[in-house]
Motif scaffolding. Structure first.
Motif, PDB file in Angstrom:
ATOM      1  N   GLY A  17       0.798  -1.098  -0.232  1.00 58.28           N
ATOM      2  CA  GLY A  17       0.090  -0.060  -0.055  1.00 58.28           C
ATOM      3  C   GLY A  17       0.836   1.456  -0.076  1.00 58.28           C
ATOM      4  N   ASP A  18       0.200   2.422  -0.225  1.00 56.98           N
ATOM      5  CA  ASP A  18       0.848   3.734  -0.434  1.00 56.98           C
ATOM      6  C   ASP A  18       1.366   4.054   1.026  1.00 56.98           C
ATOM      7  OD1 ASP A  18      -0.943   5.726   0.815  1.00 56.98           O
ATOM      8  OD2 ASP A  18      -2.238   4.729  -0.695  1.00 56.98           O
ATOM      9  N   PRO A  19       2.483   4.921   1.375  1.00 51.66           N
ATOM     10  CA  PRO A  19       3.137   5.166   2.504  1.00 51.66           C
ATOM     11  C   PRO A  19       2.077   6.004   3.558  1.00 51.66           C
ATOM     12  CG  PRO A  19       4.373   6.091   0.750  1.00 51.66           C
ATOM     13  CD  PRO A  19       3.201   5.463   0.124  1.00 51.66           C
ATOM     14  N   LEU A  20       1.091   6.805   2.856  1.00 51.73           N
ATOM     15  CA  LEU A  20      -0.031   7.493   3.855  1.00 51.73           C
ATOM     16  C   LEU A  20      -1.315   6.760   3.965  1.00 51.73           C
ATOM     17  CD1 LEU A  20       0.704  11.167   2.017  1.00 51.73           C
ATOM     18  CD2 LEU A  20       2.028   9.982   4.106  1.00 51.73           C
ATOM     19  N   GLY A  21      -1.445   5.637   3.296  1.00 51.36           N
ATOM     20  CA  GLY A  21      -2.697   4.914   3.557  1.00 51.36           C
ATOM     21  C   GLY A  21      -3.893   5.586   3.032  1.00 51.36           C
ATOM     22  N   LEU A  22      -3.735   6.326   2.226  1.00 51.39           N
ATOM     23  CA  LEU A  22      -4.940   7.022   1.478  1.00 51.39           C
ATOM     24  C   LEU A  22      -5.695   6.045   0.364  1.00 51.39           C
ATOM     25  CD1 LEU A  22      -3.453  10.457   0.881  1.00 51.39           C
ATOM     26  CD2 LEU A  22      -4.732   9.720   2.864  1.00 51.39           C
ATOM     27  N   ARG A  23      -5.113   5.036  -0.098  1.00 47.87           N
ATOM     28  CA  ARG A  23      -5.989   4.166  -0.866  1.00 47.87           C
ATOM     29  C   ARG A  23      -6.539   2.968  -0.070  1.00 47.87           C
ATOM     30  NH1 ARG A  23      -8.580   4.794  -4.678  1.00 47.87           N
ATOM     31  NH2 ARG A  23      -6.936   6.188  -5.688  1.00 47.87           N
ATOM     32  N   LYS A  24      -7.768   3.240   0.289  1.00 50.14           N
ATOM     33  CA  LYS A  24      -8.539   2.286   1.228  1.00 50.14           C
ATOM     34  C   LYS A  24      -8.530   0.786   0.846  1.00 50.14           C
ATOM     35  CE  LYS A  24     -12.251   4.006   2.962  1.00 50.14           C
ATOM     36  NZ  LYS A  24     -13.638   4.661   3.296  1.00 50.14           N
ATOM     37  N   LEU A  25      -8.405   0.081   1.773  1.00 54.12           N
ATOM     38  CA  LEU A  25      -8.484  -1.551   1.460  1.00 54.12           C
ATOM     39  C   LEU A  25      -9.112  -2.183   2.731  1.00 54.12           C
ATOM     40  CD1 LEU A  25      -8.455  -3.673  -0.908  1.00 54.12           C
ATOM     41  CD2 LEU A  25      -6.034  -4.456  -0.089  1.00 54.12           C
ATOM     42  N   TYR A  26     -10.140  -2.878   2.785  1.00 51.81           N
ATOM     43  CA  TYR A  26     -10.666  -3.240   3.900  1.00 51.81           C
ATOM     44  C   TYR A  26     -10.291  -4.896   3.833  1.00 51.81           C
ATOM     45  CZ  TYR A  26     -13.546   0.759   4.603  1.00 51.81           C
ATOM     46  OH  TYR A  26     -14.073   1.992   4.799  1.00 51.81           O
ATOM     47  N   ILE A  48      -6.590  -1.916   5.831  1.00 49.60           N
ATOM     48  CA  ILE A  48      -5.161  -2.100   5.693  1.00 49.60           C
ATOM     49  C   ILE A  48      -4.367  -0.865   6.472  1.00 49.60           C
ATOM     50  CG2 ILE A  48      -3.092  -2.820   4.457  1.00 49.60           C
ATOM     51  CD1 ILE A  48      -5.014  -5.080   4.745  1.00 49.60           C
ATOM     52  N   ALA A  49      -3.179  -1.297   7.238  1.00 49.07           N
ATOM     53  CA  ALA A  49      -2.492   0.031   7.753  1.00 49.07           C
ATOM     54  C   ALA A  49      -1.717   0.606   6.645  1.00 49.07           C
ATOM     55  CB  ALA A  49      -1.737  -0.532   8.800  1.00 49.07           C
ATOM     56  N   PRO A  50      -1.589   2.021   6.935  1.00 43.39           N
ATOM     57  CA  PRO A  50      -0.523   2.572   5.926  1.00 43.39           C
ATOM     58  C   PRO A  50       0.818   2.023   5.744  1.00 43.39           C
ATOM     59  CG  PRO A  50      -1.699   4.302   7.407  1.00 43.39           C
ATOM     60  CD  PRO A  50      -2.011   2.699   8.074  1.00 43.39           C
ATOM     61  N   ALA A  51       1.343   2.126   4.575  1.00 41.67           N
ATOM     62  CA  ALA A  51       2.640   1.772   4.432  1.00 41.67           C
ATOM     63  C   ALA A  51       2.574   0.289   4.557  1.00 41.67           C
ATOM     64  CB  ALA A  51       3.932   2.296   5.261  1.00 41.67           C
ATOM     65  N   ALA A  52       1.655  -0.548   4.417  1.00 40.77           N
ATOM     66  CA  ALA A  52       1.779  -1.974   4.735  1.00 40.77           C
ATOM     67  C   ALA A  52       2.263  -2.804   3.542  1.00 40.77           C
ATOM     68  CB  ALA A  52       0.331  -2.520   5.017  1.00 40.77           C
ATOM     69  N   HIS A  53       3.190  -3.871   3.982  1.00 38.81           N
ATOM     70  CA  HIS A  53       3.648  -4.673   2.794  1.00 38.81           C
ATOM     71  C   HIS A  53       3.408  -6.275   3.308  1.00 38.81           C
ATOM     72  CE1 HIS A  53       7.019  -5.901   0.006  1.00 38.81           C
ATOM     73  NE2 HIS A  53       6.123  -6.932   0.097  1.00 38.81           N
ATOM     74  N   LEU A  54       2.311  -6.759   2.637  1.00 40.91           N
ATOM     75  CA  LEU A  54       1.790  -8.094   3.210  1.00 40.91           C
ATOM     76  C   LEU A  54       2.289  -9.138   1.889  1.00 40.91           C
ATOM     77  CD1 LEU A  54      -0.240  -6.242   4.442  1.00 40.91           C
ATOM     78  CD2 LEU A  54      -1.978  -7.711   4.109  1.00 40.91           C
ATOM     79  N   SER A  55       2.674 -10.308   2.618  1.00 44.41           N
ATOM     80  CA  SER A  55       3.292 -11.124   1.823  1.00 44.41           C
ATOM     81  C   SER A  55       2.843 -12.530   1.977  1.00 44.41           C
ATOM     82  CB  SER A  55       4.873 -11.382   1.856  1.00 44.41           C
ATOM     83  OG  SER A  55       5.396 -12.133   1.050  1.00 44.41           O
ATOM     84  N   TRP A  56       2.364 -13.453   1.225  1.00 41.36           N
ATOM     85  CA  TRP A  56       2.183 -15.062   1.448  1.00 41.36           C
ATOM     86  C   TRP A  56       2.912 -15.805   0.473  1.00 41.36           C
ATOM     87  CZ3 TRP A  56      -1.593 -10.962   1.021  1.00 41.36           C
ATOM     88  CH2 TRP A  56      -2.557 -10.994   2.071  1.00 41.36           C
ATOM     89  N   GLY A  57       3.703 -16.848   0.854  1.00 40.56           N
ATOM     90  CA  GLY A  57       4.484 -17.520   0.372  1.00 40.56           C
ATOM     91  C   GLY A  57       4.948 -18.875   0.920  1.00 40.56           C
ATOM     92  N   PRO A  58       5.734 -19.673   0.294  1.00 42.34           N
ATOM     93  CA  PRO A  58       5.783 -20.994   0.926  1.00 42.34           C
ATOM     94  C   PRO A  58       6.508 -21.092   2.268  1.00 42.34           C
ATOM     95  CG  PRO A  58       6.788 -20.850  -1.261  1.00 42.34           C
ATOM     96  CD  PRO A  58       6.264 -19.626  -0.933  1.00 42.34           C
ATOM     97  N   GLU A  59       6.903 -19.775   2.741  1.00 42.47           N
ATOM     98  CA  GLU A  59       7.452 -19.785   4.129  1.00 42.47           C
ATOM     99  C   GLU A  59       6.096 -19.293   5.038  1.00 42.47           C
ATOM    100  OE1 GLU A  59       8.296 -15.722   2.042  1.00 42.47           O
ATOM    101  OE2 GLU A  59       8.389 -18.069   1.640  1.00 42.47           O
ATOM    102  N   GLY A  60       5.195 -18.997   4.438  1.00 41.57           N
ATOM    103  CA  GLY A  60       3.992 -18.624   5.447  1.00 41.57           C
ATOM    104  C   GLY A  60       3.483 -17.204   4.941  1.00 41.57           C
ATOM    105  N   TYR A  61       2.839 -16.464   6.046  1.00 41.86           N
ATOM    106  CA  TYR A  61       2.276 -15.137   5.892  1.00 41.86           C
ATOM    107  C   TYR A  61       3.361 -14.098   6.717  1.00 41.86           C
ATOM    108  CZ  TYR A  61      -0.394 -11.081   6.781  1.00 41.86           C
ATOM    109  OH  TYR A  61      -1.261  -9.870   6.827  1.00 41.86           O
ATOM    110  N   THR A  62       3.579 -13.088   6.096  1.00 40.73           N
ATOM    111  CA  THR A  62       4.353 -11.915   6.907  1.00 40.73           C
ATOM    112  C   THR A  62       3.598 -10.710   6.704  1.00 40.73           C
ATOM    113  OG1 THR A  62       5.956 -11.677   5.102  1.00 40.73           O
ATOM    114  CG2 THR A  62       6.601 -13.122   6.689  1.00 40.73           C
ATOM    115  N   GLN A  63       3.816  -9.665   7.597  1.00 39.72           N
ATOM    116  CA  GLN A  63       3.177  -8.389   7.481  1.00 39.72           C
ATOM    117  C   GLN A  63       4.155  -7.279   8.149  1.00 39.72           C
ATOM    118  OE1 GLN A  63      -0.732  -7.881   8.739  1.00 39.72           O
ATOM    119  NE2 GLN A  63      -0.595  -5.591   8.862  1.00 39.72           N
ATOM    120  N   ARG A  64       4.490  -6.403   7.306  1.00 37.12           N
ATOM    121  CA  ARG A  64       5.324  -5.387   8.083  1.00 37.12           C
ATOM    122  C   ARG A  64       4.704  -3.973   7.583  1.00 37.12           C
ATOM    123  NH1 ARG A  64       9.394  -3.715   4.416  1.00 37.12           N
ATOM    124  NH2 ARG A  64       9.898  -4.747   2.701  1.00 37.12           N
TER     125      ARG A  64
END
Length: 614
Positions: free
Chosen positions: A117-126, A180-196
């Motif tokens: 997502g964008d750094p300021l969290g202005l593009r909303k995604l629930y 979704i929080a501002p500046a979020a980076h979510l990832s799903w892969g073989p190693e599982g789910y991560t969020q930062r």
């Protein structure tokens, strides 16, 4: 709507029957947009976009990138260009871009899904969790098409709406549905789910390069405006009596002015309409004044529920008038978000920490919403009532963790994060249903630098005002509309009032007369002002011209309609005390206290519950 997206994410797991059909209906209920559905190891993603928008996805072998929104480098970036960046530099190249965007990367070969997502969290995604998948959507109304989703009211979200007239953190009005929080980076892969989180706002003037104030700000703003407007052949420009839209109008290159159509709206004698027209005339821009319809609230309530997800303040309702103006698909240059970087509401500490925090709470959160006493009297739902203390605790935690040293800077970050971000987000999303919206004052590079501007440039919006004087002395000579008064624009003017009666009252208050004499003269001037208002129909005298619409008058135009919705037994049961509401109504109509904003918050919440059958 420019874009809609609904996604059921369940990497490696089968989705239930009918999910694709539900998601497709969720993003294109009207059937007027272009639509696509992507299916794979990750689950199913349905998206739709306006016909005047470019296709929002790009493919390369078994890799797909979806771009929801607009993002910019030196110029606007397409989905193809972002995919090229990703292939060369990896997912980090999609973080911290300018603009309002949400990027999905679907990598079938490596069984990886990333969401940035964008750094300021202005593009909303629930997001909400269902039994067999995680569901994402860009608008709450999309969830009405998903049979496995069972809506319930979020009591804390309801409390936030009643107190502040909007929502503050990642909650929505539906339980279990969060942003979704501002500046979020979510990832799903073989190693599982991560969020930062890859960025958080901070204020450290020693790291800023804006010591030059207006001189240093100008190239940043010009660059932000240039890259967002691009090669647009027709511009729509809302103009008000404030500083933000005037600043952007003054920065428009002369070559773009003949293709710019400006609008101002508000009640007939509002400062915004008057000064907006003068700004346009000064720059030689075509201008049109838009009348607001009678019974404004009734006219736009349905749009507030669908386009703004129910979390809209009555003060923003005039915004919907713009959806009836301009050319569909044209570029709209928005000055929304100026408050968070112009430091319009810069707050300073009071005596002691407790008084300072209480001052911050009243000025930034409660304002005209429900106080603790009013909420306790009117609301009977225990969890909604508990929301008052819970929101105070949220404020305290955010204040203590804010990355700034002074009270004023911490307050600015809270204004940025808890108020303006959500407020600006739904405003821009509403406008996107008709226009390609560019918001230069939301430019990430600009905001990041502006936050670190030395404090002396933030006081009384000194840098902001100096910049307008630097760009156009003619624009700087026009007055600025305050909440209920006209002020000179020049930096350091000290808030002097330009309206006659207001100026006289200010001089009386600053005089050496006795307290009793000042009180009697002030009372006389107030009475004279009210007489002028009544005699002139609002054209003369102090008549809250700084407001776009008189909320109290809107209620009094149709008291039966408002009373019926306030006293709806079905909506009140288990939530409100009808006797307390009736007392508040009588207090308002008698003129003892203005509860118009509180009434509108209650009616917004009831309308939302009715819309969702809660």
């Amino acid at each position: 709507m420019s874009w809609q997206i609904a996604a059921a994410v369940a990497p490696g797991l089968p989705l239930g029957a009918g999910v694709r059909t539900e998601l497709e209906a969720a993003v294109n209920a009207s059937g007027t947009n272009l639509c696509a559905v992507l299916e794979g190891f990750f689950g199913c993603i349905a998206l739709s976009w306006s016909r005047w928008r470019a296709e929002p996805f790009a493919r390369r072998d078994r890799l797909t990138l979806v771009l929801i929104g607009d993002c910019y480098g030196e110029q606007a970036l397409t989905a193809d260009q972002l995919l090229e960046r990703y292939l060369i530099q990896g997912s980090g190249a999609l973080e911290g871009l300018n603009g309002r965007y949400m990027v999905w990367v679907l990598d079938e070969q490596h069984q990886r899904l990333e969401l940035i997502g964008d750094p300021l969290g202005l593009r909303k995604l629930y997001v909400t969790d269902l039994k067999d998948c995680r569901l994402f959507c860009s608008h709450l109304s999309a969830l009405r098409h998903v049979r496995a989703f069972h809506p319930r009211l979020d009591p804390y979200g309801a409390a936030q709406l009643l107190i502040t007239s909007h929502l503050c953190d990642e909650h929505s009005l539906l339980e279990g549905v969060r942003l979704i929080a501002p500046a979020a980076h979510l990832s799903w892969g073989p190693e599982g789910y991560t969020q930062r989180c890859y960025w958080a706002p901070s204020i450290d003037p020693t790291r800023g390069d804006l010591e030059g104030g207006a001189e240093a700000l100008q190239p940043l703003l010009e660059h932000a405006l240039q890259r967002q407007v691009g090669e647009s052949d027709e511009l729509t420009l809302p103009l008000s009596g404030g500083l933000d839209s005037r600043l952007l109008a003054g920065l428009l290159p002369a070559a773009l002015r003949p293709m710019t159509h400006s609008f101002s709206y508000g009640h007939a004698h509002s400062y915004d309409r008057r000064i907006g027209r003068r700004v346009a005339k000064t720059l030689g821009i075509r201008h049109q004044r838009l009348d607001l319809p009678a019974r404004l609230y009734q006219r736009y309530q349905a749009q507030a529920l669908t386009l703004a997800d129910g979390e809209i303040s009555i003060e923003a309702f005039p915004l919907f008038r713009l959806l009836e103006a301009g050319v569909e698909g044209s570029t709209l240059v928005s000055g929304y978000a100026g408050d968070w970087i112009s430091s319009k509401k810069r707050l300073h500490p009071q005596e002691g920490r407790d008084r300072s925090l209480q001052y911050l709470w009243q000025k930034l959160y409660v304002r005209k919403g429900f106080s603790a006493r009013d909420l306790e009297a009117v609301v009977v739902h225990p969890q909604v009532r508990e929301g008052y203390e819970r929101l105070q605790q949220t404020m305290l935690e955010a204040f203590d963790s804010a990355c700034a040293d002074t009270f004023a800077d911490k307050a600015q970050l809270l204004e940025f994060w808890h108020r303006q971000r959500r407020y600006v987000s739904y405003q821009l999303n509403v406008l996107e249903t008709r226009f390609r919206v560019c918001a230069p004052l939301c430019d990430y590079e600009l905001v990041r630098n502006w936050l670190n501007m030395p404090a002396h440039w933030k006081e009384q919006q000194r840098a902001y005002r100096s910049l307008i004087e630097r760009i156009s002395p003619t624009l700087a000579a026009l007055p600025v509309a305050g909440s209920s008064r006209l002020q000179p624009l020049q930096a350091g003017s000290g808030g002097a009032r330009l309206d006659l009666i207001g100026g006289l009252r200010q001089r009386v208050l600053q005089s050496n007369l006795s307290e009793g004499a000042r009180w009697r003269l002030n009372l006389l001037l107030r009475g004279g002002g009210r007489g002028l208002v009544a005699a002139s129909g609002g054209w003369l005298g102090p008549h809250n011209r700084g407001l776009l619409v008189h909320h109290d008058e809107d209620i009094r135009q149709d008291t039966e309609w408002f009373f019926k919705r306030l006293m709806d037994p079905q909506m009140a049961e288990g939530i409100y005390n009808l006797d307390a509401l009736r007392r508040m109504w009588e207090e308002h109509l008698s003129g003892r206290q203005d509860h118009s904003v509180r009434f509108n918050n209650l009616i917004v919440l009831s309308a939302f519950r009715r819309f969702w059958s809660l």
